[in-house]
Design a protein around this motif. Structure first.
Motif, PDB file in Angstrom:
ATOM      1  N   ARG A  43     -19.007 104.063  64.437  1.00 27.16           N
ATOM      2  CA  ARG A  43     -17.627 103.756  64.808  1.00 27.16           C
ATOM      3  C   ARG A  43     -17.128 102.543  64.031  1.00 27.16           C
ATOM      4  N   ALA A  44     -15.818 102.402  63.979  1.00 22.95           N
ATOM      5  CA  ALA A  44     -15.217 101.343  63.165  1.00 22.95           C
ATOM      6  C   ALA A  44     -15.693  99.962  63.588  1.00 22.95           C
ATOM      7  N   GLU A  45     -15.929  99.774  64.889  1.00 22.64           N
ATOM      8  CA  GLU A  45     -16.293  98.449  65.387  1.00 22.64           C
ATOM      9  C   GLU A  45     -17.795  98.184  65.335  1.00 22.64           C
ATOM     10  N   SER A  46     -18.585  99.159  64.909  1.00 19.12           N
ATOM     11  CA  SER A  46     -20.033  99.012  64.932  1.00 19.12           C
ATOM     12  C   SER A  46     -20.526  98.062  63.847  1.00 19.12           C
ATOM     13  N   VAL A  47     -21.504  97.255  64.212  1.00 18.57           N
ATOM     14  CA  VAL A  47     -22.137  96.364  63.254  1.00 18.57           C
ATOM     15  C   VAL A  47     -23.095  97.151  62.363  1.00 18.57           C
ATOM     16  N   GLU A  48     -23.761  98.131  62.946  1.00 18.54           N
ATOM     17  CA  GLU A  48     -24.719  98.940  62.199  1.00 18.54           C
ATOM     18  C   GLU A  48     -24.253 100.387  62.132  1.00 18.54           C
ATOM     19  N   ARG A  49     -24.930 101.165  61.296  1.00 17.33           N
ATOM     20  CA  ARG A  49     -24.585 102.571  61.128  1.00 17.33           C
ATOM     21  C   ARG A  49     -25.457 103.421  62.047  1.00 17.33           C
ATOM     22  N   TRP A  50     -24.877 104.530  62.535  1.00 18.72           N
ATOM     23  CA  TRP A  50     -25.538 105.385  63.518  1.00 18.72           C
ATOM     24  C   TRP A  50     -25.509 106.843  63.087  1.00 18.72           C
ATOM     25  N   ILE A  51     -26.498 107.589  63.560  1.00 17.55           N
ATOM     26  CA  ILE A  51     -26.568 109.034  63.349  1.00 17.55           C
ATOM     27  C   ILE A  51     -26.695 109.706  64.710  1.00 17.55           C
ATOM     28  N   THR A  52     -25.945 110.776  64.911  1.00 18.57           N
ATOM     29  CA  THR A  52     -26.097 111.618  66.100  1.00 18.57           C
ATOM     30  C   THR A  52     -26.790 112.911  65.689  1.00 18.57           C
ATOM     31  N   ALA A  53     -27.780 113.299  66.475  1.00 12.30           N
ATOM     32  CA  ALA A  53     -28.504 114.549  66.231  1.00 12.30           C
ATOM     33  C   ALA A  53     -28.298 115.482  67.416  1.00 12.30           C
ATOM     34  N   ILE A  54     -27.824 116.686  67.139  1.00 13.21           N
ATOM     35  CA  ILE A  54     -27.640 117.726  68.143  1.00 13.21           C
ATOM     36  C   ILE A  54     -28.451 118.942  67.698  1.00 13.21           C
ATOM     37  N   ALA A  55     -29.339 119.396  68.564  1.00 10.88           N
ATOM     38  CA  ALA A  55     -30.229 120.499  68.199  1.00 10.88           C
ATOM     39  C   ALA A  55     -30.438 121.398  69.399  1.00 10.88           C
ATOM     40  N   ARG A  56     -30.929 122.607  69.128  1.00 11.58           N
ATOM     41  CA  ARG A  56     -31.183 123.581  70.187  1.00 11.58           C
ATOM     42  C   ARG A  56     -32.575 124.166  69.986  1.00 11.58           C
ATOM     43  N   SER A  57     -33.186 124.519  71.088  1.00  6.47           N
ATOM     44  CA  SER A  57     -34.517 125.106  71.021  1.00  6.47           C
ATOM     45  C   SER A  57     -34.507 126.325  70.109  1.00  6.47           C
ATOM     46  N   ALA A  58     -35.342 126.300  69.091  1.00  9.25           N
ATOM     47  CA  ALA A  58     -35.317 127.356  68.078  1.00  9.25           C
ATOM     48  C   ALA A  58     -35.859 128.677  68.593  1.00  9.25           C
ATOM     49  N   ALA A  59     -36.552 128.661  69.721  1.00 13.66           N
ATOM     50  CA  ALA A  59     -37.226 129.868  70.197  1.00 13.66           C
ATOM     51  C   ALA A  59     -36.258 130.902  70.754  1.00 13.66           C
ATOM     52  N   SER A  60     -35.063 130.490  71.141  1.00 18.23           N
ATOM     53  CA  SER A  60     -34.218 131.439  71.868  1.00 18.23           C
ATOM     54  C   SER A  60     -32.770 131.421  71.436  1.00 18.23           C
ATOM     55  N   VAL A  61     -32.523 130.978  70.224  1.00 14.43           N
ATOM     56  CA  VAL A  61     -31.145 130.923  69.757  1.00 14.43           C
ATOM     57  C   VAL A  61     -31.018 131.791  68.520  1.00 14.43           C
ATOM     58  N   SER A  62     -29.923 132.507  68.418  1.00 15.41           N
ATOM     59  CA  SER A  62     -29.738 133.369  67.265  1.00 15.41           C
ATOM     60  C   SER A  62     -29.527 132.512  66.020  1.00 15.41           C
ATOM     61  N   PRO A  63     -30.093 132.913  64.887  1.00 12.74           N
ATOM     62  CA  PRO A  63     -29.978 132.108  63.672  1.00 12.74           C
ATOM     63  C   PRO A  63     -28.528 131.901  63.295  1.00 12.74           C
ATOM     64  N   GLY A  64     -28.251 130.755  62.732  1.00 14.38           N
ATOM     65  CA  GLY A  64     -26.903 130.469  62.288  1.00 14.38           C
ATOM     66  C   GLY A  64     -26.931 129.247  61.400  1.00 14.38           C
TER      67      GLY A  64
END
Length: 239
Positions: A214-235
């Protein structure tokens, strides 16, 4: 451990952080020998100080998770700390299992009337099954080589198709910081591709791994969003 601040202020003490490099108190072999234990001790000793110095506005990760799970979903929160994000999730109709590795935070949550349990992310079993795991600025304390194992434990705690939403500090190497607390905490820095690889190794399918500074952040950040690979259709992954 700690959720991400609404206004992150954990500036590192090393200009070019490297793994297991201590920028202060280099003579303290206890810190470098087991950085996770030392970091947990910092939270135990400084829980009240941390709460006083942490903004209470919910993290943007709350909205990221709410966009992925319906009301009534059961969510495991790793590193609940003050409980601010859990409160925001519950106000939106999500059921949260509050956990933290620091007993001091758990005692405070229980005193406020919340159900909470001590859970170290190094444990072999997180319980469950859950619909999602929410880890806001807590897995950044895990050493690089250990993160795939911790992520795999989180995946096993989820139902088929379960979701992971987590945040990390962006950068290279690792470093100690005394920001906010009197005792130093250890942080591991990541880039997007490194996190994608760790997620895949642990059996998750990355859906979005993106810079979320965010603009006010002193440091840089990463968000990770993932889903269990065993039961999700490939995409395709959205970058």
């Amino acid at each position: 451990m700690n959720p991400q601040d609404a206004d992150p202020q954990d500036a590192t003490l090393a200009t070019n952080p490297q793994d297991a490099t201590l920028a202060t108190n280099p003579q303290d072999a206890t810190l470098t020998a087991n950085p996770q234990d030392a970091t947990l001790t910092a939270y135990e000793r400084g829980a009240r100080q941390y709460a006083e110095r942490t903004a209470q506005d919910p993290s943007p990760l709350v909205d990221d998770l709410l966009a992925l799970v319906p009301r009534g979903s059961h969510v495991l929160e790793l590193g609940s700390a003050t409980g601010r994000d859990a409160a925001a999730l519950e106000s939106a109709g999500v059921i949260v299992d509050r956990t933290d590795g620091a007993t001091a935070f758990i005692d405070t949550l229980r005193a406020a009337g919340h159900s909470a349990r001590v859970l170290d992310v190094r444990a072999d079993d997180f319980g469950g099954p859950y619909d999602a795991v929410f880890a806001n600025a807590v897995l950044l304390h895990v050493p690089r080589a250990d993160l795939p194992r911790v992520l795999a434990t989180a995946r096993r705690a989820c139902r088929p198709g379960g979701v992971l939403v987590a945040s990390f500090k962006k950068g290279t190497g690792a470093a100690w910081s005394e920001a906010k607390l009197d005792d130093p905490r250890h942080f591991t820095y990541w880039d997007q591709e490194g996190l994608r690889e760790a997620l895949r190794t642990a059996g998750w399918r990355p859906e979005r791994v993106f810079e979320s500074t965010r603009a006010e952040s002193v440091e840089r950040w990463i968000t990770a969003i993932a889903r269990s690979a065993a039961s999700v259709s490939p995409g395709p992954e959205i970058r």
